[in-house]
Design an enzyme around this catalytic site. Structure first.
Site, PDB file in Angstrom:
ATOM      1  N   LYS A 118       0.839  -1.204   0.000  1.00 30.81           N
ATOM      2  CA  LYS A 118       0.000   0.000   0.000  1.00 30.81           C
ATOM      3  C   LYS A 118       0.877   1.259   0.000  1.00 30.81           C
ATOM      4  O   LYS A 118       0.710   2.151  -0.829  1.00 30.81           O
ATOM      5  CB  LYS A 118      -0.908   0.001   1.232  1.00 30.81           C
ATOM      6  CG  LYS A 118      -1.869   1.162   1.247  1.00 30.81           C
ATOM      7  CD  LYS A 118      -2.535   1.316   2.576  1.00 30.81           C
ATOM      8  CE  LYS A 118      -1.639   2.097   3.514  1.00 30.81           C
ATOM      9  NZ  LYS A 118      -2.299   2.559   4.733  1.00 30.81           N
ATOM     10  N   ASP A 137      -5.975   0.684  -0.067  1.00 33.99           N
ATOM     11  CA  ASP A 137      -6.069   0.731   1.391  1.00 33.99           C
ATOM     12  C   ASP A 137      -7.445   0.199   1.771  1.00 33.99           C
ATOM     13  O   ASP A 137      -8.168  -0.345   0.938  1.00 33.99           O
ATOM     14  CB  ASP A 137      -5.838   2.156   1.904  1.00 33.99           C
ATOM     15  CG  ASP A 137      -7.021   3.055   1.586  1.00 33.99           C
ATOM     16  OD1 ASP A 137      -7.874   2.665   0.754  1.00 33.99           O
ATOM     17  OD2 ASP A 137      -7.118   4.135   2.177  1.00 33.99           O
TER      18      ASP A 137
END
Ligand code: SF4
Length: 219
Positions: A118, A137
């Site tokens: 991420k 996310d």
């Protein structure tokens, strides 16, 4: 995505994008702000990053700070003790191994402590303007599943599926659009489907209860 682009126009940017804009896309500051942002409210991330960068703006300067000093500067971000250790260790590696620069590949970014896919994807997109990455996310994972774009159990699975199910031209924008939407409308609980521009297109998979319409001041 076109509907979302119009809908988020004028809304406040997520913290990392805001820091990136104000710091002319400095990859180091984008990296550190992203590390601090995990499970933390945007306003808290922004304030903590600002305090930290005021004291140390480069990997070399930040590596010289003690973990305790970093903790004090970034508090109250969540897991601040843990994140302070990661920040210090990351800065040390940037100095020793990458000559004080943030590396530009996923493989290299993943060797930095606390950096997962991420964070690496967000740094590549926001700081290095990559067109080939999707940053997933919790917001992107949740909304992609509600919209039926993917059927996945983890953000990493979602990232890999989105490369198959979405048009490449939108990849760099998916995080920005869905995070902005997820913070205001498609929230984790009681999403505001009644006011959502995606409502006519959205099967609302997994949504059991919807929330009230937003206040005019929320938008
Ligand atoms: S209609 Fe509801 S579930 Fe679908 S994207 Fe909008 S807020 Fe989320």
């Amino acid at each position: 995505m076109r509907a979302l682009a119009r809908a988020i126009d004028g809304l406040e940017l997520p913290a990392v994008e805001k820091i990136s804009e104000s710091q002319e896309q400095d990859p180091f500051q984008v990296l550190i702000a992203t590390l601090l942002s995990a499970r933390t409210q945007d306003a808290t991330t922004l304030a903590a990053s600002t305090r930290l960068f005021r004291v140390a703006r480069t990997p070399r300067a930040m590596a010289k700070l003690t973990v305790r000093r970093i903790q004090g500067l970034i508090y109250p971000v969540s897991f601040y003790r843990h994140k302070a250790r990661h920040v210090k260790a990351t800065c040390g590696i940037l100095v020793e191994r990458f000559r004080g620069r943030v590396p530009t590949t996923m493989e290299e970014l993943l060797v930095l402590p606390g950096v997962g896919r991420k964070t690496a994807n967000l740094v590549l997109i926001v700081a290095f303007k990559s067109q080939r990455n999707i940053c997933v996310d919790t917001h992107v994972h949740r909304i992609s599943n509600r919209l039926g774009w993917v059927r996945t159990r983890t953000p990493d699975e979602t990232e890999l599926s989105l490369y198959q199910t979405t048009a490449e031209r939108w990849w760099p924008f998916i995080n920005l659009y869905l995070v902005t939407w997820g913070q205001r409308v498609c929230r984790p609980v009681y999403p505001r489907c009644l006011e959502c521009v995606l409502s006519p297109l959205c099967p609302r998979l997994g949504v059991t209860q919807v929330g009230r319409a937003p206040n005019p001041g929320d938008r």
